[in-house]
Each structure stands twice: as C-alpha cells, then as structure tokens.
Motif scaffolding. Structure first.
Motif, mmCIF file in Angstrom:
data_model
loop_
_atom_site.group_PDB
_atom_site.id
_atom_site.type_symbol
_atom_site.label_atom_id
_atom_site.label_comp_id
_atom_site.label_asym_id
_atom_site.label_seq_id
_atom_site.Cartn_x
_atom_site.Cartn_y
_atom_site.Cartn_z
ATOM 1 N N GLY A 1 8.919 26.491 -20.859
ATOM 2 C CA GLY A 1 9.788 25.649 -21.659
ATOM 3 C C GLY A 1 10.980 26.388 -22.227
ATOM 4 O O GLY A 1 12.088 25.837 -22.341
ATOM 5 N N GLU A 2 10.777 27.670 -22.582
ATOM 6 C CA GLU A 2 11.851 28.456 -23.182
ATOM 7 C C GLU A 2 12.880 28.899 -22.156
ATOM 8 O O GLU A 2 14.082 28.934 -22.435
ATOM 9 N N ARG A 3 12.458 29.259 -20.949
ATOM 10 C CA ARG A 3 13.353 29.950 -20.015
ATOM 11 C C ARG A 3 13.692 29.163 -18.744
ATOM 12 O O ARG A 3 14.679 29.499 -18.081
ATOM 13 N N PHE A 4 12.867 28.192 -18.406
ATOM 14 C CA PHE A 4 13.073 27.560 -17.093
ATOM 15 C C PHE A 4 13.151 26.027 -17.169
ATOM 16 O O PHE A 4 12.861 25.345 -16.196
ATOM 17 N N ALA A 5 13.554 25.502 -18.302
ATOM 18 C CA ALA A 5 13.662 24.050 -18.449
ATOM 19 C C ALA A 5 14.654 23.461 -17.445
ATOM 20 O O ALA A 5 14.473 22.347 -16.951
ATOM 21 N N ASP A 6 15.705 24.228 -17.115
ATOM 22 C CA ASP A 6 16.712 23.725 -16.182
ATOM 23 C C ASP A 6 16.230 23.756 -14.733
ATOM 24 O O ASP A 6 16.785 23.085 -13.870
ATOM 25 N N ALA A 7 15.187 24.545 -14.452
ATOM 26 C CA ALA A 7 14.723 24.703 -13.070
ATOM 27 C C ALA A 7 13.520 23.836 -12.748
ATOM 28 O O ALA A 7 13.164 23.684 -11.585
ATOM 29 N N VAL A 8 12.886 23.312 -13.785
ATOM 30 C CA VAL A 8 11.654 22.550 -13.577
ATOM 31 C C VAL A 8 11.800 21.183 -14.225
ATOM 32 O O VAL A 8 11.970 21.071 -15.439
ATOM 33 N N SER A 9 11.749 20.130 -13.398
ATOM 34 C CA SER A 9 11.868 18.779 -13.917
ATOM 35 C C SER A 9 10.588 18.378 -14.630
ATOM 36 O O SER A 9 9.556 19.055 -14.534
ATOM 37 N N VAL A 10 10.655 17.241 -15.322
ATOM 38 C CA VAL A 10 9.467 16.741 -16.011
ATOM 39 C C VAL A 10 8.358 16.482 -15.006
ATOM 40 O O VAL A 10 7.190 16.794 -15.243
ATOM 41 N N ARG A 11 8.742 15.904 -13.841
ATOM 42 C CA ARG A 11 7.750 15.638 -12.800
ATOM 43 C C ARG A 11 7.135 16.949 -12.294
ATOM 44 O O ARG A 11 5.940 17.045 -12.071
ATOM 45 N N ASP A 12 7.984 17.974 -12.103
ATOM 46 C CA ASP A 12 7.489 19.288 -11.658
ATOM 47 C C ASP A 12 6.543 19.892 -12.697
ATOM 48 O O ASP A 12 5.495 20.456 -12.361
ATOM 49 N N LEU A 13 6.954 19.777 -13.955
ATOM 50 C CA LEU A 13 6.143 20.350 -15.028
ATOM 51 C C LEU A 13 4.781 19.655 -15.105
ATOM 52 O O LEU A 13 3.751 20.299 -15.320
ATOM 53 N N SER A 14 4.786 18.344 -14.908
ATOM 54 C CA SER A 14 3.535 17.593 -14.913
ATOM 55 C C SER A 14 2.635 18.042 -13.765
ATOM 56 O O SER A 14 1.421 18.238 -13.933
ATOM 57 N N ALA A 15 3.227 18.222 -12.589
ATOM 58 C CA ALA A 15 2.446 18.687 -11.437
ATOM 59 C C ALA A 15 1.904 20.095 -11.673
ATOM 60 O O ALA A 15 0.764 20.425 -11.319
ATOM 61 N N LEU A 16 2.733 20.934 -12.281
ATOM 62 C CA LEU A 16 2.312 22.310 -12.568
ATOM 63 C C LEU A 16 1.156 22.317 -13.565
ATOM 64 O O LEU A 16 0.195 23.084 -13.422
ATOM 65 N N ALA A 17 1.243 21.450 -14.569
ATOM 66 C CA ALA A 17 0.165 21.365 -15.553
ATOM 67 C C ALA A 17 -1.142 20.914 -14.906
ATOM 68 O O ALA A 17 -2.219 21.438 -15.221
ATOM 69 N N ARG A 18 -1.037 19.925 -13.987
ATOM 70 C CA ARG A 18 -2.237 19.469 -13.299
ATOM 71 C C ARG A 18 -2.870 20.590 -12.484
ATOM 72 O O ARG A 18 -4.097 20.765 -12.466
ATOM 73 N N VAL A 19 -2.019 21.362 -11.789
ATOM 74 C CA VAL A 19 -2.536 22.482 -11.001
ATOM 75 C C VAL A 19 -3.227 23.499 -11.910
ATOM 76 O O VAL A 19 -4.347 23.955 -11.632
ATOM 77 N N TRP A 20 -2.557 23.866 -13.006
ATOM 78 C CA TRP A 20 -3.125 24.897 -13.881
ATOM 79 C C TRP A 20 -4.433 24.412 -14.508
ATOM 80 O O TRP A 20 -5.402 25.156 -14.589
ATOM 81 N N LEU A 21 -4.472 23.155 -14.965
ATOM 82 C CA LEU A 21 -5.695 22.634 -15.569
ATOM 83 C C LEU A 21 -6.834 22.565 -14.553
ATOM 84 O O LEU A 21 -7.996 22.827 -14.881
ATOM 85 N N THR A 22 -6.495 22.209 -13.321
ATOM 86 C CA THR A 22 -7.522 22.179 -12.270
ATOM 87 C C THR A 22 -8.055 23.583 -12.008
ATOM 88 O O THR A 22 -9.277 23.793 -11.885
ATOM 89 N N VAL A 23 -7.138 24.550 -11.912
ATOM 90 C CA VAL A 23 -7.553 25.943 -11.713
ATOM 91 C C VAL A 23 -8.398 26.406 -12.898
ATOM 92 O O VAL A 23 -9.422 27.079 -12.732
ATOM 93 N N LEU A 24 -7.973 26.050 -14.115
ATOM 94 C CA LEU A 24 -8.707 26.446 -15.319
ATOM 95 C C LEU A 24 -10.121 25.876 -15.301
ATOM 96 O O LEU A 24 -11.092 26.577 -15.623
#
Length: 441
Positions: free
Chosen positions: A121-144
């Motif tokens: 959120g601090e450094r890459f907000a311009d590179a990651v869309s909300v949809r991308d961030l949501s997908a990334l969160a799903r991946v991380w939570l699944t891995v977790l």
C-alpha cells in the motif's frame, strides 16, 4: 478503420503480463520488504526477538522463499503444489526440533502478511489495482491457510516422535559417553544442542546391581524395603526380586530406582536444560548418571532394596569411559571381604580391586590418591598408618614412631574422618596397605 480496444469484462482476471511487471517491481524492493518483515516479527513476537544469527538467517530465507512463491502464484493464477506442502511441513518439523513455540511460528506468517500488505500500500499503489490487490490477498490467505495446516502437522508429528525418542536418544548419548565414542568436545556440544540438553561440568556415576549370593552385602536394615530412605525422599518402585525377571530387567529396574530416588534432590539445583539424571543398562548392570548423589540416602536405598553398586564422583565426559570400566569390573570382582563391609564401592575400593586383579586400567599412581584422599601426601599420616598396619595396636605403633599413643589415636581418627575408612576393619586395612605399597612402587 481504427481498431477499437475493448476493456476487460468486470471481474475478469487482468492479463498475466501486467502482474508479472508488478512482481518485478515488488521484487526489486525485496531486501527492504524482508527487512520490514523481520523487524515486525521481532517486534511482535517475543520468541523471535532473541534468535541467534544462524536462526535469523534461517527465518529470513524462509520469508524470502514464501514471498517469491506467493508472487509467483499470483502472477500465474497458480496454487500450492505437493512440493510446497512438503516444504512447509518440513518447516514445522524443524521448529519442533528446536522447540520454538508453535503459536509463535504460525503467528510469524500472519505478522509477515500484514507487513507485506502495508508495504504494498505504501510503495506500489500505482502498480497494483484494487482487483490485483484483491487477487493477491486471496493468494496470500490461501497460502497462509494451507501452510499453517502443513506446519502444524509437521510440528505435531515430529513433536510426538521427539518426545518418544528423546529418552532413547539420551540413553544413547550416555552409552556413547561411557564407551568413549563422544570424545571430541565440539561434537558432544553439538549433540547436546540437538537434544536440547546440557551436561553438568561433573557428575556422579553409579553402577548398580541386585546383590548376588556370591557378593553377600551387609544385612539389610530393619526398615521396610518400600521406604528405605528418609521421610523426605520420593517414593520409588520396588526393587527387582522376581526370579522370572531377566538380569537385564533387574539391572534396568535397579538403575531406574536409584535414578528416581536421587534425582529429586538435584533437580531443584540444576540449570534449565541441565541433565540431572539419566540411566541405562550396559554390560548386564544398571548405570546411572546423577548430578549429585546424597550418599546417606543412597546407603539407605541400597540396603532397603538389597542392591550393591559402585559410586564415582567428580566424573566428566573425558573420564567417564575409564570410570565406567573400573566400576563394572569392581562390582564383578570385589571379594566377599569387601561386601561384608559396604554395599557401595567408592573410587578407592575400585582402584584397589583393579590393581590387585590386574585390570588393564589399573594405575598404581591413582591408588594412594583414591584411598587416602587429601592425606596421600601427609608424611605423618603415612608413617602412622604404616606403623599401625605392621604393629599390634596403637601403643606398639607409638613406640615404633617414638610418639605418645594418643598421638597415634588422634591421627587414626583424623584418617577415618577424612577418608571414611576405619583401618581396624579387614578390607579397609587391606586397602590402606595396598595404597601404601602402590605409592612406594
């Protein structure tokens, strides 16, 4: 005609190439990101605040691998495979071996996840869309979720094995110590570290066996065999007496009895990981390592349970092999003369038996020190003892030495108090005589 660009449908996954570009930018900040993870983990989880350099490097390498794997799965719409699950299960197994709390291990992954999304959120907000961030969160939570289950399984299964095997492993360590297989100090330290244990700088070594008809010890005290020790002593199992029991079974029970009764006193004075007691069976007799033996309690215990044994104090990892050999030899070859006077042989007894029976470890130079103790180099004591052995009573010895009989009696009382040996008894008289002869050879 101008080609019209059609935007992705709502909810459709963005092009993989776009995520790979974001992954490249994020990984360019990998060092800073992992530093942030490490700082957050150390700050939030006390168990990770005091890790040594090797352990910190190991944690860092796991974080780096997890970060890269999550980003790889996100960029390719992938999922963890069997190899990934095996890796996380292995992490759990390793954490069980080094006794790091499971709750702390699992929380470290959650703390790292929070630190990761803060950094995104601090450094890459311009590179990651909300949809991308949501997908990334799903991946991380699944891995977790999947990694936590695998870590838990690896930790629990390994913990069960370790708890079952630790005693066996410690017994193996004791066996190797006594056989001289653990002679290198660095190797011993590493093995103790693996077992999460520390060896006392010196310890007492007991070799114990049920009394045999060939070795008639002094008559048992009238105290009940079920409670041979003082009232403060812990309860102990009955001594082995069943004729059906094998010699090894009897030796095991005898060693376990001695260890259980004597360890309770040492445990309160030991460091957290320090071994205060350990026992095994070797050469057909029980062997017990105890941090500090209460000799009075031991004597009552041996008498009440009809046991005989040998006790060597001040044993170290370096001296244990020889000490064990002469203890077993002494227990087997001491004459009935010895057992009529004592149930537990000390170092002096063992050195004398080794010398007179021609044991390979016999050393005349050690006999006087072991039998006479601090009086080994006291000229007056040695002359008095020699005169008493070869004279008929204190007056004759005093006449031979040209001193008053009371001087001889005083020196004998001092000798008995210092060594625990009364020179008037047959075995002690023989031991003193052997010590004098050996020191003059």
């Amino acid at each position: 005609m101008t080609k019209k660009t059609v935007p992705p449908a709502q909810g459709a996954a963005p092009p993989v190439a776009d995520r790979r570009g974001a992954v490249a930018r994020i990984l360019a900040d990998e060092t800073g990101m992992v530093d942030a993870f490490m700082a957050a983990i150390a700050r939030e989880i006390p168990a990770y605040a005091n890790l040594d350099a090797r352990q910190l490097e190991e944690v860092r390498s796991i974080i780096v691998w997890t970060l890269r794997r999550v980003l790889e799965l996100w960029s390719a719409d992938g999922a963890l495979g069997p190899e990934d699950i095996r890796m996380f299960r292995g992490v759990g197994a390793v954490r069980a071996r080094d006794a790091r709390p499971l709750a702390a291990v699992l929380r470290a992954y959650r703390v790292a996840a929070l630190a990761f999304f803060d950094r995104i959120g601090e450094r890459f907000a311009d590179a990651v869309s909300v949809r991308d961030l949501s997908a990334l969160a799903r991946v991380w939570l699944t891995v977790l979720d999947q990694s936590s289950e695998a870590i838990f399984d690896g930790y629990e299964s390994t913990g069960r094995v370790l708890s079952e095997d630790r005693e066996r492993s410690l017994r193996g360590l004791l066996t190797d110590l006594l056989l001289g297989r653990q002679s290198h100090a660095g190797t011993l330290r590493a093995r103790l570290r693996e077992l999460d244990a520390e060896l006392p700088s010196s310890f007492d070594l007991m070799v114990v066996s049920p009394a045999s008809p060939a070795s008639p010890a002094s008559p048992a005290s009238p105290a009940s065999p079920a409670s041979p020790a003082s009232p403060a002593a812990p309860a102990a199992p009955a001594a082995p007496a069943s004729p059906a029991a094998t010699g090894a079974d009897q030796a095991e029970r005898a060693a376990a009895l001695v260890t259980a009764a004597l360890d309770a006193r040492a445990a309160g004075e030991a460091a957290e990981l320090e071994l205060t007691s350990l026992h095994t069976v070797m050469d057909g007799v029980g062997v017990a390592l105890v941090k500090a033996v209460d000799v009075t309690l031991l004597d009552r215990l041996m008498t009440g349970h009809d046991l005989t044994g040998a006790l060597l104090t001040g044993v170290t990892a370096a001296t244990a092999p020889r000490d064990h050999r002469i203890a077993v030899h002494g227990l087997r070859h001491a004459s009935p003369l010895v057992w009529t006077e004592r149930r537990v042989l000390d170092r002096g007894d063992l050195e004398v038996v080794a010398l007179v029976t021609g044991h390979p470890d016999a050393d005349p130079g050690r006999v006087a020190e072991a039998v006479l103790g601090p009086l080994a180099h006291d000229a007056d004591t040695r002359r008095t003892l020699d005169a008493v052995i070869y004279s008929d009573g204190a007056p004759a010895a005093a006449a031979r030495l040209h001193v008053h009989p009371q001087t001889v009696r005083y020196r004998l009382r001092r000798l008995a108090a210092t060594t625990g040996r009364d020179p008037r008894t047959p075995w002690n008289r023989f031991a003193f005589q052997t010590a004098l002869l050996a020191s003059n050879s």
